[in-house]
Design an enzyme around this catalytic site. Structure first.
Site, PDB file in Angstrom:
ATOM      1  N   HIS A  83       0.807  -1.142   0.036  1.00 12.67           N
ATOM      2  CA  HIS A  83       0.175   0.136   0.060  1.00 12.67           C
ATOM      3  C   HIS A  83       0.797   1.146   0.065  1.00 12.67           C
ATOM      4  O   HIS A  83       1.862   1.454   0.738  1.00 12.67           O
ATOM      5  CB  HIS A  83      -0.901   0.003   1.238  1.00 12.67           C
ATOM      6  N   GLY A 165       2.400  22.338  10.495  1.00  7.88           N
ATOM      7  CA  GLY A 165       3.512  21.680  11.132  1.00  7.88           C
ATOM      8  C   GLY A 165       4.885  22.164  10.202  1.00  7.88           C
ATOM      9  O   GLY A 165       4.726  23.092   9.292  1.00  7.88           O
ATOM     10  N   PRO A 171      11.742  12.630  10.278  1.00 10.37           N
ATOM     11  CA  PRO A 171      12.518  11.693  10.016  1.00 10.37           C
ATOM     12  C   PRO A 171      12.082  10.361   9.983  1.00 10.37           C
ATOM     13  O   PRO A 171      12.715   9.125   9.178  1.00 10.37           O
ATOM     14  CB  PRO A 171      13.856  11.754  10.923  1.00 10.37           C
TER      15      PRO A 171
END
Length: 482
Positions: A83, A165, A171
């Site tokens: 997916h 944001g 990361p």
């Protein structure tokens, strides 16, 4: 009245680590008011889809807590699956269910997105109905390039700037899409072939972006050595599962391939399945003939539904109904302790006595359950009486009659709960010693039922203009309370 309800279907990029899946479940269900309806995890797709319903604020809080857990436990640099994904928590959609508008869900999505970006430092993209830019309405467009591609673009390409944001990828947790939409159904069809190219070809034929069926996203995958046509049905009232299935079946048959099976990932509204049966059977009124639906209607709301009504702003159901429910619970516990005693050699000497207690407790429990509804109905009659025009000479008598009736109902509760308290003490003394704590809980519930019921008698009698008419009811209630 039941409280407002939204559906939330967070998708996590984790379908293999059961400890992480359990931690996500705990985060979602740890918020009061959240009811988790379904969890589906797929190792090949490396994805888990949770479906919950809750009042709007509770749904947003649960989703935020799950984002925090996913950020700590899921590392996309070590993730691969069938997916497409761009985030540890990949997508969080809100769907209006009851007494909530799409605009409400849009506002909820934006509030959550701002909080996730600010507190968890994950870039967030608004999508679907909540999209701040038209090019971000479709989730595939938002997720294009996935985690690895977005990692290169964000911060250097203004088109990749998040709505909330930091302008940098997290990361390990990547980025998240948060939005509002109608009900979406994730629907997969498995072909009797390992050839993924055929699944991709069929997907291209049926998806909206290629000129196929409206409100359909589709792609082809290899799942366990079998070709899968994987779809999101964006609006089943526009294109139903039955229509999609027929189209895929015909396209596969033209290539000499059969369909093995299909599957729903997550949940689907009943009409999505009923519609298929209705079309196949040529039975347009099928919904009017469903046994289970008739049973649900006859049984009334579930306990969860009733508690939601009790917690709502409507005064019905109220304290009187709650007192009756406490009594019914006491009756159920007395019956349980009796059943744990009957037929056991160690309690053979009290078997007959326990059976008598059981019979009486079951009767009282049933009567108190009825009084839960009767108390609500009595209050409704009082409300109706107060709506009689003030210049109507019959108004005072109508109000007093309704108030007296509203006092008699909790008196019936107090009578039965008093007797259940006696039965609880009796079965606690002679019954299965391993269930004595249950008998004690029953006794305390019965006591609470009496106290609450008597208070409701007082309130209604004191409100009568002719309190003498209710004096006898009040006197008996006070006697039971003493």
């Amino acid at each position: 009245m039941a409280s407002p309800l939204v559906e939330c279907v967070p998708n996590f990029s984790e379908g293999r680590n059961q400890q992480t899946i359990d931690a996500l479940r705990a985060a979602l269900t740890g918020v009061a008011g959240v009811r988790l309806l379904d969890v589906q995890s797929d190792a090949a797709h490396h994805r888990s889809v949770f479906t919950l319903v809750a009042p709007p604020a509770a749904a947003a809080e649960a989703a935020f807590r799950a984002v925090a857990v996913a950020r700590e436990r899921i590392d996309l640099t070590k993730h691969s699956g069938e997916h497409p994904r761009m985030g540890a928590i990949d997508v969080v959609p809100f769907i209006p269910v009851r007494d909530v508008t799409m605009d409400d869900c849009v506002a909820l999505a934006r509030q959550l997105a701002e909080r996730v970006g600010r507190e968890l430092e994950i870039p967030v993209y608004l999508y679907a109905r909540a999209a701040a830019r038209p090019e971000r309405e479709r989730l595939p467009d938002v997720r294009k390039g996935e985690f690895e591609g977005l990692r290169e673009r964000i911060g250097s390409d203004a088109a990749a700037d998040p709505d909330f944001g930091p302008r940098r990828i997290h990361p390990t947790a990547g980025a998240t899409a948060i939005g509002a939409r109608p009900f979406l159904v994730a629907y997969n069809i498995y072909l009797a072939s390992p050839d993924v190219a055929i699944a991709k070809e069929i997907a291209k034929k049926i998806r909206t972006s290629s000129g196929g069926l409206p409100a359909v996203q589709a792609s082809g995958f290899d799942v366990g050595g079998r070709a899968q046509v994987s779809m999101n049905l964006l609006d089943i009232d526009v294109t139903s599962p039955a229509v999609v299935f027929t189209a895929v079946r015909d396209l596969a048959a033209a290539r000499g391939i059969a369909i093995v099976r299909s599957e729903i990932v997550g949940l689907i509204p009943e009409r999505g399945i009923l519609g298929a049966g209705t079309d196949f059977l040529l039975l347009p009124d099928a919904a009017d003939h469903l046994l289970e639906a008739k049973i649900r209607a006859a049984e009334g709301p579930t306990l969860d539904g009733w508690l939601e009504e009790l917690a709502g702003a409507n005064p019905v159901p109220g304290g009187g109904s709650a007192a009756a429910l406490a009594g019914a619970l006491a009756g159920a516990l007395v019956a349980m302790v009796a059943r744990l005693t009957i037929g056991r050699k160690a309690y053979a000497a009290v078997d007959e006595q326990a059976r008598a207690i059981l019979g009486e407790a079951d009767v009282l429990r049933g009567e108190l359950r009825r009084l839960v509804d009767d108390d609500a109905a009595a209050y409704t009659r009082v409300s109706t009486a107060y709506k009689v025009p003030k210049d109507d000479p019959a108004r005072g008598a109508a109000i007093d009659t309704a108030l007296l009736g509203a006092a008699v109902t909790p008196l019936d509760v107090a009578r039965r709960a008093t007797r259940l308290g006696e039965l609880a003490r009796e079965i606690g003394a002679i019954g299965n010693k391993n269930a004595r704590s249950d008998a004690k809980v029953a006794e305390e519930l019965a006591r609470t039922a009496v106290i609450g019921a008597v208070e409701n008698v007082r309130v209604n009698v004191v409100s009568m203009s002719d309190q003498k008419a209710g004096a006898g009811v009040l006197q008996e209630a006070e006697k039971l309370h003493s």
